[in-house]
Design an enzyme around this catalytic site. Sequence first.
Site: not given
Length: 614
Positions: A21, A23, A28, A136
């Site tokens: 994935g 982001g 990743v 976060d």
Amino acid sequence: MEEFWKSKVIASRYEFVEELGKGGIGTVILAMDKTLDKYVAIKILNANLSDEESIRFQQEGILSGRLRHENIVSVLDFGVTETNIPYLIMERLEGSSLARMLLDDGALEPLFAVQIFQQISRGMHSSHNHGVIHRDLKPANVIMVPNDDHSVSARIVDFGLARLTDRDARLTAAGSAIGSPFYMSPEQGQGLAGDERSDIYSMGCLMFEVLTGSTPFIGDTAVYTLMMHQSVQPERLSKRLQHEFPQLLEEIVATCLNKLPEDRYQSFGELLDDLEKMEAEIIRLDREQFLESRSRSGIQKALGSVTDFSAMTATLSRKNLATGTLTIGAVLVIVGFAICLLVPQVQSLLVVQKPEPPMEFDDTLTTFKKIDIKEEKDGTITCEAYQATTDEDLKQLVKYPRLEHLDLGDSNCDGTGLRALKNSKINYLSMHSTPASDDGLQAIADLKGLTVLRMNDCDDLEDSSLAHLSQCKALREFAWGGKFLTERSFKYLKTFPALLVLALDEFEISRVGIEEILKIPNLRSLTFQECKLDNAVFDRLEKSKRAFSNIGFHGTTFTGKMMSQMANVHTNNILLDDVKMTEAVYYRVSEDPRYRWINSTVNGKKVADRAPGK
């Protein structure tokens, strides 16, 4: 990403498998570690770091690598490639994010949600105890991992990475704000660094979204969303979802979302306490509703309620995994629970139930199961556990009212079994090298006659765990240490007014730590076992008006510098136990009558003891 794989260091050890994935701050990928022959997850950060950012990233990597907790994803390695591309090597997890779960299934049922909140809070509490602030925290950074028993574990990822997102398009003010706008605290939105309480605010946003399906503030732009965090009061959960929530749950979320940090929970430990109360309250209310239904309409009505109760649990379990499937085991548990409630009602019409037999004990004093028991000449009892001893075995000790000395060291006891010995006369307890737990410490605190407690090498404890012993008002001797403990735990030591002797095991101690130690009102003996001491520790001891009867150093190298630093410390005796010295230092300590040593070496050779009292 092609540039990343050109790195000789990366290509020589890792083999690309697939992309998992992308982001806002990186990609990743799944890779095979050819050295260890196992799959790992590699996060490749987007930013090309400056020299300053590279140093900061490595500092964050070191901090993240220290975090070892069942609710935190382990960072195995980190680094920067030859072309300045930062990366993290993490353990590979099977599961999906909490954000994906919400996207697929919507808001979670309160009981399941509260259980997930507890797991996240435990991980964050451990992180803060190690000095790491997330910055976060959000559903996308919580991975839901399925377990073999059909439950799920929440694992927090991306600790400290928000520091590297200065150029992230999600952020505003060109590097002044760190985090994601939907979850950022008011102080973060103003460009301030924030602290542990900023993470607690983000946790409040996360809980609000998990319970209602949407974040508390949703502005037309990122800037407007940040302004709402600073000036607009959040809605109640019940108003947002048009569904009633327990009052305590409303208060928990509202406390986290207070605008001022001082009005929020001051630690995740405080939040966790209320979440555990909330879980118990939800279970109690559900059970009362079920029993009321059974009582009102009889067995047939109750069986109908089982269907309702199972439907609720099916919804809960459906949200455990992204697959959305209801586990058969969950249904069987609920139905089994219902049958257990109903069968006694039916049986009571047919037979007279026999009382449960009393607990039987082993009467052989010298061969007591899993515990070595000795009777002293004065009639008091001394017990020593074996490695296989468990908390369940401790229940049989209630038959020995004169039990005073209990050594559970190196056993499998976490301390909870001591509840059965609440009214005993135990004055000495050793828990060294055990899986001691917070619940176990609470049981220890109920031993009102306890004067000596050994709790070194207790690696399952956290700094806040020591607070559970605050009721040990008679404690005179205490040994404390564990893999994940820091000097932050020392602030609880002053709650022991009678403490005279303190031994600290494997701590890094600074001026902050020694200041807390000196707040112990009656402390007279202090031992540092394999501790790393800052120069400020010796300076503060020298300037202190406290006169110690003994200061000890154990399992370390005693240097000439340390001896010079101890020259003006107010103590009558300095004990060196299992220390290493050079010949020059040995001659110096030999000339100082305050020094005693045992089991020590000079230039690698054992020297004769000058034991205490000689």
